[in-house]
Structure formats: structure tokens, C-alpha cells
Design an enzyme around this catalytic site. Sequence first.
Site, short mmCIF file in Angstrom:
data_model
loop_
_atom_site.label_atom_id
_atom_site.label_comp_id
_atom_site.label_asym_id
_atom_site.label_seq_id
_atom_site.Cartn_x
_atom_site.Cartn_y
_atom_site.Cartn_z
N ASP A 69 -5.39 44.62 -6.02
CA ASP A 69 -6.54 44.49 -6.22
C ASP A 69 -6.01 43.86 -7.73
O ASP A 69 -6.18 44.61 -8.34
CB ASP A 69 -7.20 45.91 -5.94
CG ASP A 69 -8.63 45.78 -7.10
OD1 ASP A 69 -9.05 45.02 -7.17
OD2 ASP A 69 -8.97 47.12 -7.44
N ASP B 153 -10.86 39.41 -4.98
CA ASP B 153 -10.05 39.54 -5.66
C ASP B 153 -8.90 40.57 -4.99
O ASP B 153 -8.44 40.93 -5.52
CB ASP B 153 -10.70 40.23 -6.60
CG ASP B 153 -11.42 41.57 -7.20
OD1 ASP B 153 -12.02 41.92 -6.46
OD2 ASP B 153 -11.51 42.64 -8.13
N GLU B 154 -9.49 41.15 -3.39
CA GLU B 154 -8.93 42.24 -3.56
C GLU B 154 -8.48 42.24 -1.70
O GLU B 154 -9.74 41.75 -0.94
CB GLU B 154 -9.45 44.08 -3.82
CG GLU B 154 -10.68 43.78 -2.97
CD GLU B 154 -11.29 45.67 -3.36
OE1 GLU B 154 -10.68 46.26 -2.82
OE2 GLU B 154 -12.53 45.85 -3.76
#
Length: 357
Positions: A8, A103-104
Amino acid sequence: MRKIIHCDADCFFVALEIRDDPDLRGIPVAVGGDPGRRGVVSTCNYEARAFGVHSAMASAQAKRLCPQLILLPHSMEKYREASQQMRRIFLDYSDDIEPLSLDEAFIDVSESHLCLGSATLIAKEIRRRIATEIGITASAGVAVNKFLAKVASDWQKPDGLTVVEPARIRFFLKNLPVTCIPGVGPASAKRLHGRGIFTCHHLQAFSEADLVGEFGQFGQRLYQLSRGDDDRPVKARDRRKSLSVEQTFATDITRCDYAYSVLQQLLAKLQDRLHTMKHKQAIQKCFIKVKFNDFERTTMETQATTLSLNELQRLFDTLWQRYGKPVRLIGIGVRFVEPPALALERQIPLFQDAGQQ
């Protein structure tokens, strides 16, 4: 035993803005909508969080809490490009990737032989590459399942790595707040707290029947997760549309002969990636992409079913002669033949079924 990584990026949108404008470092920054138009904060850094600012908060309220807050508009193209870079890094270690957002993602490295087959070493290398290749930090959790890996990635944010070895699962869960369990929101947390249940250790004192009686089907999930049991697979896309590798240069390339040597290295890396793919797919096209020193980007592709260094060099020569600018990044890749079933799904029917209006 599975080896799952949850990775993350830290304060993703804001981190990219600070990367591109270092003067923002150390001051409260957020990315979000206009306070005058009921805008909402998407992401903020830890300096802003110290004032009580958080994601999903109204931008106007964020400015009231932190008058010195720098509120920036979204730069979605920048965020998407960084997200794609992260995904390409993940793909160097496994094909089993389940993105959760830009983003993860979860990464199943159970079958990876890289980094001596160590999920911990793979997570360290992924974080190092995100820092050097993208210019931001990321936190990661490593565990035997998705639940534990996700919780672990939040444990030492920002820029942290937490590994939950099988022998440490019981200790890790002992004081874990029930609010860390997915699905436990304010209402269910209030009910749990009302029964004196604040941690996973407290939950473990209740039988599955008791929890199901109190919380319905979700009670079964509470029973399982409080014990660290989670058999959900990492849901990777079965088939890729493309596969590529790239290299960003610390110093811009100004000579073709050096670019040729880079293309040869990239070709070897791409061929190795193709060889280790779980699902073999037929190649339909090959392409090369180039980013110049002024950040202008271009891509050129050719109909080809096999990779050829001569063809890649020809494509690069064409772009070099056309633009004549120093090169910041070179990437090469292939596009795969789309399965007929998927192609048919995307076709718009010419005629409606009988009886449709």
C-alpha cells in the site's frame, strides 16, 4: 502454506505531488475538491492528519481545522501512471495480483522462487523499487493470508514492513482491535464493545454459534478472522492484455548505441517474464515506448508474433529520427491475442432479440 503480501503506497496522491514539488515537504498537504463547491479530501499527508484532517472529509472542514493546509486538485493522469508503474513492479514477482485501488494490491508469491523464495525479501525489494523507480514510499504486510497481510501493512505506516510469521499469529491477534476486522463499522463496533469485546482475543472467547446468533452470517466471519483464518484466494485476472518491461535512466540517453544495449537487456528480461507466465498466451503485437527528457511520451507497435531485437531497434530508430530528443525512459512489450469469447462479449449486437423493444 501461502505467502501473501499486501502493498500500500503511503499517502499516494499527496506523495506524488510532493515528489514533484519538494517545497511541499514537511507542511500539511491534501489532494481534493474545491472547498467552495462541496469538495472532499481524497488523500492527505501525516502533517495534515495531525490537525484532524482525513480522507472523505469535506474540504471546507479540512481548511477550518488546518487553515495553512495546501489543498491541491487531482492529477489523475499522474496517479494512473504511477499506479501502472507499481503494477509492473508487482508483476516482476508474481502473476497473482489482486488490485484493490490505484495504490494497493495483494500479491501471492507462494510459488515465486525469486529472493530465495522469501516473501519478506520480495516485499523489501518491492518497497525499495517503488522508492527508487517511482520516488514515493510504500508499506507492506507479509502473512499467510489476505486478512493478516492487510492488517500488517497498516501496522507500521508510513514506510514500514510488518511480517506475521505463522508462529506469531496468536500473539499478533491478541491485542488487535476488532475495528481492524473488515466489515466492522461504527454500528457493529458499538455492539461488540457493548458486550465487552474490544480485541480479537475477546472475540475468541465466543463460540461460532453465539456470534452467528448475535450478528447473523457476519458472525461466522468474525469467528474465523479473530482466529486468523482466511482462505480467500488472491483474485488475479486470468488473462493479461499485455506484458511489458521498462527502464528509467538517471542520465538521459543521447546515443543510439547505448539505447541498443538497453533494448537487448530489456528483451532478455521480457523473454524471461514470458517464460515464467502461468497462462501462456499468443502474441499479437510488439511495441516500444519512449519518454523523452521533456516528459513527452510516445508508443510505436508492429504486428508481430515473436520478439525480435532487430525489430525493436528499427522501431526505436524511427522514433529517434522523428523526435531527436534525449531519452529518459525506454520500455518494450507485447500485446496478446484476445480470446474469442472475450472478443464476442465486447461486440455490440446488431439486432435485438425477438420481443425486445
